[in-house]
Design an enzyme around this catalytic site. Structure first.
Site, PDB file in Angstrom:
ATOM      1  N   LYS A   1       2.163  -3.421   7.379  1.00 47.45           N
ATOM      2  CA  LYS A   1       2.434  -3.611   5.944  1.00 47.45           C
ATOM      3  C   LYS A   1       3.885  -3.212   5.630  1.00 47.45           C
ATOM      4  O   LYS A   1       4.554  -3.852   4.826  1.00 47.45           O
ATOM      5  CB  LYS A   1       1.472  -2.768   5.091  1.00 47.45           C
ATOM      6  CG  LYS A   1       0.020  -3.217   5.115  1.00 47.45           C
ATOM      7  CD  LYS A   1      -0.226  -4.582   4.489  1.00 47.45           C
ATOM      8  CE  LYS A   1      -0.139  -4.607   2.987  1.00 47.45           C
ATOM      9  NZ  LYS A   1      -0.560  -5.918   2.411  1.00 47.45           N
TER      10      LYS A   1
ATOM     11  N   THR B   1       0.807  -1.217   0.000  1.00 50.16           N
ATOM     12  CA  THR B   1       0.000   0.000   0.000  1.00 50.16           C
ATOM     13  C   THR B   1       0.846   1.276   0.000  1.00 50.16           C
ATOM     14  O   THR B   1       1.980   1.260   0.508  1.00 50.16           O
ATOM     15  CB  THR B   1      -0.913  -0.022   1.249  1.00 50.16           C
ATOM     16  OG1 THR B   1      -1.502   1.256   1.421  1.00 50.16           O
ATOM     17  CG2 THR B   1      -0.136  -0.344   2.526  1.00 50.16           C
ATOM     18  N   ASP B   2       0.264   2.357  -0.495  1.00 53.21           N
ATOM     19  CA  ASP B   2       0.951   3.657  -0.432  1.00 53.21           C
ATOM     20  C   ASP B   2       1.033   4.168   1.010  1.00 53.21           C
ATOM     21  O   ASP B   2       1.791   5.080   1.313  1.00 53.21           O
ATOM     22  CB  ASP B   2       0.250   4.696  -1.331  1.00 53.21           C
ATOM     23  CG  ASP B   2      -1.229   4.916  -1.002  1.00 53.21           C
ATOM     24  OD1 ASP B   2      -1.746   4.296  -0.055  1.00 53.21           O
ATOM     25  OD2 ASP B   2      -1.869   5.720  -1.712  1.00 53.21           O
ATOM     26  N   GLU B   3       0.235   3.566   1.918  1.00 49.47           N
ATOM     27  CA  GLU B   3       0.209   4.059   3.307  1.00 49.47           C
ATOM     28  C   GLU B   3       1.533   3.867   4.022  1.00 49.47           C
ATOM     29  O   GLU B   3       1.784   4.520   5.035  1.00 49.47           O
ATOM     30  CB  GLU B   3      -0.898   3.362   4.114  1.00 49.47           C
ATOM     31  CG  GLU B   3      -2.260   3.749   3.649  1.00 49.47           C
ATOM     32  CD  GLU B   3      -3.349   3.498   4.682  1.00 49.47           C
ATOM     33  OE1 GLU B   3      -3.046   3.359   5.875  1.00 49.47           O
ATOM     34  OE2 GLU B   3      -4.520   3.457   4.269  1.00 49.47           O
TER      35      GLU B   3
ATOM     36  N   TYR C   1      -1.867  -0.573  11.089  1.00 47.80           N
ATOM     37  CA  TYR C   1      -2.015  -1.241   9.786  1.00 47.80           C
ATOM     38  C   TYR C   1      -0.828  -0.938   8.879  1.00 47.80           C
ATOM     39  O   TYR C   1      -0.155  -1.855   8.381  1.00 47.80           O
ATOM     40  CB  TYR C   1      -3.324  -0.808   9.102  1.00 47.80           C
ATOM     41  CG  TYR C   1      -3.337  -1.115   7.612  1.00 47.80           C
ATOM     42  CD1 TYR C   1      -3.372  -2.429   7.147  1.00 47.80           C
ATOM     43  CD2 TYR C   1      -3.296  -0.079   6.659  1.00 47.80           C
ATOM     44  CE1 TYR C   1      -3.357  -2.707   5.778  1.00 47.80           C
ATOM     45  CE2 TYR C   1      -3.292  -0.354   5.299  1.00 47.80           C
ATOM     46  CZ  TYR C   1      -3.318  -1.667   4.866  1.00 47.80           C
ATOM     47  OH  TYR C   1      -3.294  -1.951   3.510  1.00 47.80           O
TER      48      TYR C   1
HETATM   49  P1  NAD Z   1      -9.918  -7.335   2.205  1.00 49.52           P
HETATM   50  O1  NAD Z   1      -9.862  -6.879   3.621  1.00 49.52           O
HETATM   51  O2  NAD Z   1     -11.143  -7.099   1.420  1.00 49.52           O
HETATM   52  O3  NAD Z   1      -9.641  -8.908   2.145  1.00 49.52           O
HETATM   53  C1  NAD Z   1      -8.573  -9.515   2.816  1.00 49.52           C
HETATM   54  C2  NAD Z   1      -8.696 -11.017   2.595  1.00 49.52           C
HETATM   55  O4  NAD Z   1      -7.593 -11.653   3.272  1.00 49.52           O
HETATM   56  C3  NAD Z   1      -9.976 -11.629   3.180  1.00 49.52           C
HETATM   57  O5  NAD Z   1     -10.526 -12.541   2.254  1.00 49.52           O
HETATM   58  C4  NAD Z   1      -9.497 -12.355   4.439  1.00 49.52           C
HETATM   59  O6  NAD Z   1     -10.287 -13.477   4.774  1.00 49.52           O
HETATM   60  C5  NAD Z   1      -8.094 -12.764   4.023  1.00 49.52           C
HETATM   61  N1  NAD Z   1      -7.201 -12.973   5.171  1.00 49.52           N
HETATM   62  C6  NAD Z   1      -7.033 -12.149   6.249  1.00 49.52           C
HETATM   63  N2  NAD Z   1      -6.147 -12.712   7.104  1.00 49.52           N
HETATM   64  C7  NAD Z   1      -5.742 -13.882   6.544  1.00 49.52           C
HETATM   65  C8  NAD Z   1      -4.819 -14.902   6.941  1.00 49.52           C
HETATM   66  N3  NAD Z   1      -4.150 -14.818   8.092  1.00 49.52           N
HETATM   67  N4  NAD Z   1      -4.635 -15.940   6.116  1.00 49.52           N
HETATM   68  C9  NAD Z   1      -5.316 -16.047   4.950  1.00 49.52           C
HETATM   69  N5  NAD Z   1      -6.202 -15.130   4.534  1.00 49.52           N
HETATM   70  C10 NAD Z   1      -6.417 -14.061   5.327  1.00 49.52           C
HETATM   71  O7  NAD Z   1      -8.622  -6.750   1.461  1.00 49.52           O
HETATM   72  P2  NAD Z   1      -8.472  -5.747   0.224  1.00 49.52           P
HETATM   73  O8  NAD Z   1      -8.962  -4.410   0.615  1.00 49.52           O
HETATM   74  O9  NAD Z   1      -8.971  -6.400  -1.006  1.00 49.52           O
HETATM   75  O10 NAD Z   1      -6.873  -5.654   0.154  1.00 49.52           O
HETATM   76  C11 NAD Z   1      -6.113  -6.691  -0.444  1.00 49.52           C
HETATM   77  C12 NAD Z   1      -4.638  -6.362  -0.313  1.00 49.52           C
HETATM   78  O11 NAD Z   1      -4.360  -5.119  -0.931  1.00 49.52           O
HETATM   79  C13 NAD Z   1      -4.151  -6.205   1.131  1.00 49.52           C
HETATM   80  O12 NAD Z   1      -2.873  -6.772   1.241  1.00 49.52           O
HETATM   81  C14 NAD Z   1      -4.088  -4.709   1.364  1.00 49.52           C
HETATM   82  O13 NAD Z   1      -3.126  -4.357   2.324  1.00 49.52           O
HETATM   83  C15 NAD Z   1      -3.703  -4.233  -0.022  1.00 49.52           C
HETATM   84  N6  NAD Z   1      -4.153  -2.871  -0.379  1.00 49.52           N
HETATM   85  C16 NAD Z   1      -5.470  -2.526  -0.213  1.00 49.52           C
HETATM   86  C17 NAD Z   1      -5.904  -1.271  -0.632  1.00 49.52           C
HETATM   87  C18 NAD Z   1      -7.351  -0.846  -0.476  1.00 49.52           C
HETATM   88  O14 NAD Z   1      -7.679   0.304  -0.795  1.00 49.52           O
HETATM   89  N7  NAD Z   1      -8.251  -1.715  -0.022  1.00 49.52           N
HETATM   90  C19 NAD Z   1      -4.994  -0.389  -1.240  1.00 49.52           C
HETATM   91  C20 NAD Z   1      -3.648  -0.771  -1.368  1.00 49.52           C
HETATM   92  C21 NAD Z   1      -3.259  -2.035  -0.958  1.00 49.52           C
HETATM   93  O1  DAU Z   2      -4.118   3.941   0.569  1.00 51.38           O
HETATM   94  C1  DAU Z   2      -4.339   2.562   0.523  1.00 51.38           C
HETATM   95  C2  DAU Z   2      -5.153   2.140   1.726  1.00 51.38           C
HETATM   96  O2  DAU Z   2      -6.469   2.632   1.537  1.00 51.38           O
HETATM   97  C3  DAU Z   2      -5.174   0.642   1.958  1.00 51.38           C
HETATM   98  O3  DAU Z   2      -3.873   0.185   2.208  1.00 51.38           O
HETATM   99  C4  DAU Z   2      -6.113   0.262   3.095  1.00 51.38           C
HETATM  100  O4  DAU Z   2      -6.210  -1.139   3.219  1.00 51.38           O
HETATM  101  C5  DAU Z   2      -7.490   0.827   2.796  1.00 51.38           C
HETATM  102  O5  DAU Z   2      -8.360   0.575   3.872  1.00 51.38           O
HETATM  103  C6  DAU Z   2      -7.409   2.339   2.524  1.00 51.38           C
HETATM  104  O6  DAU Z   2      -7.121   3.082   3.739  1.00 51.38           O
HETATM  105  P1  DAU Z   2      -7.870   4.455   4.066  1.00 51.38           P
HETATM  106  O7  DAU Z   2      -7.763   4.712   5.494  1.00 51.38           O
HETATM  107  O8  DAU Z   2      -7.463   5.517   3.110  1.00 51.38           O
HETATM  108  O9  DAU Z   2      -9.375   3.994   3.631  1.00 51.38           O
HETATM  109  P2  DAU Z   2     -10.795   4.203   4.346  1.00 51.38           P
HETATM  110  O10 DAU Z   2     -11.830   3.811   3.359  1.00 51.38           O
HETATM  111  O11 DAU Z   2     -10.844   3.607   5.703  1.00 51.38           O
HETATM  112  O12 DAU Z   2     -10.844   5.800   4.525  1.00 51.38           O
HETATM  113  C7  DAU Z   2     -10.700   6.680   3.414  1.00 51.38           C
HETATM  114  C8  DAU Z   2     -10.782   8.103   3.950  1.00 51.38           C
HETATM  115  O13 DAU Z   2     -12.111   8.356   4.398  1.00 51.38           O
HETATM  116  C9  DAU Z   2      -9.876   8.370   5.138  1.00 51.38           C
HETATM  117  O14 DAU Z   2      -9.372   9.686   5.067  1.00 51.38           O
HETATM  118  C10 DAU Z   2     -10.829   8.244   6.344  1.00 51.38           C
HETATM  119  C11 DAU Z   2     -12.147   8.703   5.785  1.00 51.38           C
HETATM  120  N1  DAU Z   2     -13.346   8.052   6.377  1.00 51.38           N
HETATM  121  C12 DAU Z   2     -13.396   6.698   6.396  1.00 51.38           C
HETATM  122  C13 DAU Z   2     -14.478   6.041   6.944  1.00 51.38           C
HETATM  123  C14 DAU Z   2     -14.523   4.527   6.992  1.00 51.38           C
HETATM  124  C15 DAU Z   2     -14.412   8.833   6.859  1.00 51.38           C
HETATM  125  O15 DAU Z   2     -14.372  10.084   6.805  1.00 51.38           O
HETATM  126  N2  DAU Z   2     -15.495   8.175   7.397  1.00 51.38           N
HETATM  127  C16 DAU Z   2     -15.556   6.815   7.474  1.00 51.38           C
HETATM  128  O16 DAU Z   2     -16.566   6.283   8.003  1.00 51.38           O
END
Ligand code: NAD
Ligand code: DAU
Length: 332
Positions: free
Chosen positions: A152, A124-126, A148
């Site tokens: 990562k 992630t960019d985080e 988190y």
């Molecule tokens: P998600 O939370 O929707 O899904 C995560 C999946 O991983 C689930 O199916 C869960 O059951 C499985 N999992 C969790 N712990 C596990 C374990 N110990 N063993 C096996 N499986 C397990 O995730 P997402 O939002 O689709 O993100 C996928 C990947 O992309 C992650 O690695 C996340 O860090 C990365 N990422 C997410 C975002 C975003 O915006 N969501 C952005 C950048 C990177």
């Molecule tokens: O940047 C990549 C990341 O993006 C991933 O690595 C993470 O897994 C993913 O969860 C996401 O993180 P964020 O914290 O950016 O996503 P989230 O959807 O939780 O929040 C997006 C923005 O919105 C953040 O500034 C917080 C705000 N927010 C979020 C929620 C859930 C609100 O204002 N209200 C809310 O209820």
């Protein structure tokens, strides 16, 4: 080709499995997923009967489960599995360290033991922390601000070390925020869309002026595919679109699309340690021939429509464990 995808029952993992199996009908895909609250096999209904698809329920942090998933061997591993929600990591960091750090270590060890030809870490960019102006490139230092992003970052350091020390064929990706169908309704976009569809208000943290960069599911799948095909081992690739929006811009777009007014906004307490802005430079990935295809508006309209048409999917989720978490998060 046989690939192991971990976390394939989650949001992006399931989208990637459907995408890659539609493109390569002869590839064998093994999905190892623990089925945490975020894992949902309904996301994979369209491939579940495919003879080239196998699902293994198991934990990436358990070496026996990983060995069971690898079986006689796999060509590639793509690690999507993680605990992913920042707010949950603030409430209870434990699972983040176990899965994101120790789980990645367990997979890297297995990749070494079974001579896997390519290991892709979906990160992630985080990990770079927050940036006021400009953007992070692949060399920017890590400054994670939540449990988190710290977990990562720890995993990414392990990946780098396994390349340097053992010459393990690792590639790391740092992506901006995903959005699209099948995203668990705890993240900003699906939470706000489904709340409004239920007639509930949307909880904006602080004043909603934080900025994120957004990528639609299919564009992320294509980016990972380009990296699988043309990425250099040991390299890091940022995945970004340049579509930067404040949370308030997103909120207003969703309100308008659903015919709701600003009285549906509820300003709530800000997230502790809330990162102000993420932005990444993805020039290196574009050098592999990739670029985003969905415009921001098109992607968001498709996402909103998906949630409108798939009420049964998210209504089932927004009960039970979800409600307990929601109560802890918002204190009501
Ligand atoms: P998600 O939370 O929707 O899904 C995560 C999946 O991983 C689930 O199916 C869960 O059951 C499985 N999992 C969790 N712990 C596990 C374990 N110990 N063993 C096996 N499986 C397990 O995730 P997402 O939002 O689709 O993100 C996928 C990947 O992309 C992650 O690695 C996340 O860090 C990365 N990422 C997410 C975002 C975003 O915006 N969501 C952005 C950048 C990177
Ligand atoms: O940047 C990549 C990341 O993006 C991933 O690595 C993470 O897994 C993913 O969860 C996401 O993180 P964020 O914290 O950016 O996503 P989230 O959807 O939780 O929040 C997006 C923005 O919105 C953040 O500034 C917080 C705000 N927010 C979020 C929620 C859930 C609100 O204002 N209200 C809310 O209820």
């Amino acid at each position: 080709m046989k690939i192991l995808i971990t976390g394939g029952a989650g949001f992006m993992g399931s989208n990637f499995i459907k995408y890659i199996m539609a493109k390569h009908s002869d590839w064998q895909v093994v999905n190892l997923d623990k089925l945490t609250y975020a894992g949902n096999l309904e996301n994979l209904a369209e491939v579940s009967q495919n003879k080239n698809y196998a699902f293994i329920k198991g934990d990436i942090a358990n070496k026996e489960d990983v060995a069971r998933a690898i079986g006689e061997g796999v060509d590639k591993i793509i690690n999507y599995a993680a605990e992913t929600h920042v707010d949950r990591s603030i409430l209870e960091p434990d699972a983040f360290i176990k899965t994101d750090v120790f789980g990645t270590y367990t997979l890297l060890e297995a990749a070494r033991k079974y001579n896997v030809a390519q290991y892709i870490q979906i990160s992630t960019d985080e990990v770079f922390g927050s940036i006021k102006e400009g953007s992070f490139d692949e060399q920017s230092p890590f400054e994670p601000n939540s449990p988190y992003s710290a977990s990562k970052a720890g995993a990414d350091h392990l990946c780098r070390a396994y390349f340097k020390t053992y010459n393990l064929p690792v590639i790391i990706t740092h992506s901006c925020n995903f959005y699209g169908p099948n995203q668990y309704p705890e993240k900003l976009i699906p939470l706000f869309v489904t709340n409004l569809l239920e007639g509930k208000k949307v909880p904006v943290y602080g004043q909603g002026q934080q900025m994120r960069e957004w990528i639609f599911t299919q564009d992320h799948c294509k980016a990972v595919e380009a990296i699988m095909e043309k990425g250099q081992l040991g390299e890091v690739y940022n995945i970004g679109t340049g579509y930067e929006k404040t949370n308030m811009e997103i909120t207003k777009f969703i309100l308008q699309e659903l015919g709701c007014g600003e009285e549906m906004i509820e300003y709530v307490k800000d997230r502790p340690g809330h990162d102000w802005r993420y932005a990444i430079n993805s020039k290196k990935l574009r050098g592999l021939g990739w670029q985003p295809e969905s415009s921001w508006e098109e992607g968001l309209r498709r996402t909103i429509n998906w949630y409108k048409e798939n009420e049964a999917w998210w209504k089932k989720i927004k009960s039970g464990e979800y409600l307990e978490y929601y109560k802890k998060q918002y204190g009501k």
